[in-house]
Design a protein around this motif. Structure first.
Motif, mmCIF file in Angstrom:
data_model
loop_
_atom_site.group_PDB
_atom_site.id
_atom_site.type_symbol
_atom_site.label_atom_id
_atom_site.label_comp_id
_atom_site.label_asym_id
_atom_site.label_seq_id
_atom_site.Cartn_x
_atom_site.Cartn_y
_atom_site.Cartn_z
ATOM 1 N N MET A 1 24.316 -33.573 -54.436
ATOM 2 C CA MET A 1 23.168 -33.991 -53.661
ATOM 3 C C MET A 1 23.294 -33.546 -52.202
ATOM 4 N N LEU A 2 24.507 -33.642 -51.663
ATOM 5 C CA LEU A 2 24.716 -33.241 -50.276
ATOM 6 C C LEU A 2 24.386 -31.766 -50.092
ATOM 7 N N VAL A 3 24.907 -30.929 -50.970
ATOM 8 C CA VAL A 3 24.676 -29.487 -50.885
ATOM 9 C C VAL A 3 23.191 -29.185 -51.016
ATOM 10 N N ASP A 4 22.536 -29.777 -51.988
ATOM 11 C CA ASP A 4 21.102 -29.554 -52.170
ATOM 12 C C ASP A 4 20.313 -30.047 -50.965
ATOM 13 N N GLY A 5 20.722 -31.185 -50.419
ATOM 14 C CA GLY A 5 20.030 -31.730 -49.252
ATOM 15 C C GLY A 5 20.086 -30.804 -48.053
ATOM 16 N N ILE A 6 21.241 -30.220 -47.826
ATOM 17 C CA ILE A 6 21.382 -29.276 -46.710
ATOM 18 C C ILE A 6 20.535 -28.036 -46.957
ATOM 19 N N ALA A 7 20.598 -27.532 -48.160
ATOM 20 C CA ALA A 7 19.936 -26.268 -48.483
ATOM 21 C C ALA A 7 18.415 -26.389 -48.566
ATOM 22 N N THR A 8 17.904 -27.550 -48.979
ATOM 23 C CA THR A 8 16.473 -27.628 -49.287
ATOM 24 C C THR A 8 15.665 -28.564 -48.395
ATOM 25 N N ALA A 9 16.287 -29.284 -47.502
ATOM 26 C CA ALA A 9 15.533 -30.216 -46.653
ATOM 27 C C ALA A 9 14.511 -29.454 -45.804
ATOM 28 N N PRO A 10 13.354 -30.050 -45.577
ATOM 29 C CA PRO A 10 12.396 -29.427 -44.651
ATOM 30 C C PRO A 10 13.044 -29.265 -43.274
ATOM 31 N N ASP A 11 12.629 -28.236 -42.560
ATOM 32 C CA ASP A 11 13.258 -27.927 -41.275
ATOM 33 C C ASP A 11 13.314 -29.127 -40.339
ATOM 34 N N PHE A 12 12.225 -29.885 -40.235
ATOM 35 C CA PHE A 12 12.214 -30.993 -39.275
ATOM 36 C C PHE A 12 13.221 -32.081 -39.651
ATOM 37 N N ILE A 13 13.446 -32.288 -40.934
ATOM 38 C CA ILE A 13 14.446 -33.266 -41.377
ATOM 39 C C ILE A 13 15.844 -32.711 -41.158
ATOM 40 N N TYR A 14 16.043 -31.455 -41.511
ATOM 41 C CA TYR A 14 17.353 -30.822 -41.334
ATOM 42 C C TYR A 14 17.757 -30.835 -39.857
ATOM 43 N N GLU A 15 16.827 -30.518 -38.976
ATOM 44 C CA GLU A 15 17.111 -30.506 -37.536
ATOM 45 C C GLU A 15 17.469 -31.906 -37.043
ATOM 46 N N ALA A 16 16.730 -32.924 -37.474
ATOM 47 C CA ALA A 16 17.017 -34.302 -37.058
ATOM 48 C C ALA A 16 18.367 -34.761 -37.592
ATOM 49 N N GLN A 17 18.672 -34.429 -38.840
ATOM 50 C CA GLN A 17 19.954 -34.810 -39.423
ATOM 51 C C GLN A 17 21.111 -34.107 -38.717
ATOM 52 N N THR A 18 20.913 -32.846 -38.388
ATOM 53 C CA THR A 18 21.952 -32.093 -37.683
ATOM 54 C C THR A 18 22.221 -32.717 -36.325
ATOM 55 N N ARG A 19 21.175 -33.020 -35.574
ATOM 56 C CA ARG A 19 21.331 -33.637 -34.244
ATOM 57 C C ARG A 19 22.039 -34.989 -34.378
ATOM 58 N N LEU A 40 22.181 -25.071 -35.826
ATOM 59 C CA LEU A 40 20.900 -24.712 -36.430
ATOM 60 C C LEU A 40 20.743 -23.208 -36.613
ATOM 61 N N LEU A 41 21.550 -22.427 -35.913
ATOM 62 C CA LEU A 41 21.515 -20.971 -36.079
ATOM 63 C C LEU A 41 22.306 -20.513 -37.308
ATOM 64 N N SER A 42 23.138 -21.404 -37.845
ATOM 65 C CA SER A 42 23.945 -21.057 -39.014
ATOM 66 C C SER A 42 23.061 -20.921 -40.245
ATOM 67 N N ASP A 43 23.492 -20.062 -41.147
ATOM 68 C CA ASP A 43 22.786 -19.889 -42.410
ATOM 69 C C ASP A 43 22.972 -21.153 -43.244
ATOM 70 N N ARG A 44 21.868 -21.816 -43.605
ATOM 71 C CA ARG A 44 21.939 -23.095 -44.295
ATOM 72 C C ARG A 44 22.542 -22.982 -45.690
ATOM 73 N N THR A 45 22.282 -21.911 -46.376
ATOM 74 C CA THR A 45 22.839 -21.746 -47.723
ATOM 75 C C THR A 45 24.363 -21.635 -47.649
ATOM 76 N N THR A 46 24.848 -20.869 -46.692
ATOM 77 C CA THR A 46 26.287 -20.724 -46.505
ATOM 78 C C THR A 46 26.909 -22.046 -46.083
ATOM 79 N N LEU A 47 26.263 -22.729 -45.146
ATOM 80 C CA LEU A 47 26.754 -24.029 -44.693
ATOM 81 C C LEU A 47 26.801 -25.023 -45.851
ATOM 82 N N ALA A 48 25.763 -25.055 -46.649
ATOM 83 C CA ALA A 48 25.716 -25.964 -47.793
ATOM 84 C C ALA A 48 26.865 -25.664 -48.758
ATOM 85 N N GLY A 49 27.086 -24.402 -49.056
ATOM 86 C CA GLY A 49 28.169 -24.016 -49.959
ATOM 87 C C GLY A 49 29.534 -24.391 -49.418
ATOM 88 N N ALA A 50 29.767 -24.098 -48.139
ATOM 89 C CA ALA A 50 31.055 -24.420 -47.523
ATOM 90 C C ALA A 50 31.278 -25.930 -47.486
#
Length: 145
Positions: A1-19, A40-50
């Motif tokens: 779920m964590l990996v999918d959440g990082i990879a697929t969250a809408p940008d506004f949610i991903y940005e808020a979660q990252t902050r 936020l400049l990192s590739d989300r797919t790579t970040l999710a996988g790592a």
């Protein structure tokens, strides 16, 4: 779920979660902005996988195989997200000893372990307390000679 959440969250949610995540890891608000923007400049797919790989691999069984001295730098901050009522009730020295003990326990089995605490820092010690981090690393390296 964590990996999918990082990879697929809408940008506004991903940005808020990252902050939100970064604010729990960095003490200075200006640095929170800096780290958040870099994250936020990192590739989300790579970040999710790592993130998935790091979250699913327990390296502790292999710690006893490390044949060289190991330095673990542990942040200590009364503002850290892990602080609860029991930790808040401790004196600063007790909190530092508790954090040191926690990290030493996580590295149990390491033959030559040194745990150095750095006060008033969260996970990004290099941004929160760069001079203290430099001094801890230098002291560790100096004692190797």
């Amino acid at each position: 779920m964590l990996v999918d959440g990082i990879a697929t969250a809408p940008d506004f949610i991903y940005e808020a979660q990252t902050r939100s995540m970064v604010s729990g890891m960095v003490t200075d608000n200006a640095q929170v902005d800096n780290v958040t923007q870099h994250s936020l400049l990192s590739d989300r797919t790579t970040l999710a996988g790592a993130t998935g790989e790091m979250s699913n691999e327990d390296l502790r069984p292999g710690l006893s195989k490390i044949a060289v001295p190991v330095l673990v730098v542990a942040p200590v901050s009364p503002q850290a997200p892990y602080m609860n009522d029991a930790l808040r009730a401790l004196t600063p020295d007790q909190l530092t000893d508790t954090i040191r003990g926690y990290y030493a326990g996580q590295y149990a089995g390491t033959k030559q372990l040194s745990v150095q605490t750095i006060l008033n820092s969260k996970d990004f010690i290099m941004l929160d307390q760069p001079d203290a981090l430099d001094a801890a690393i230098k002291a560790f390296l100096d004692q190797l000679h």
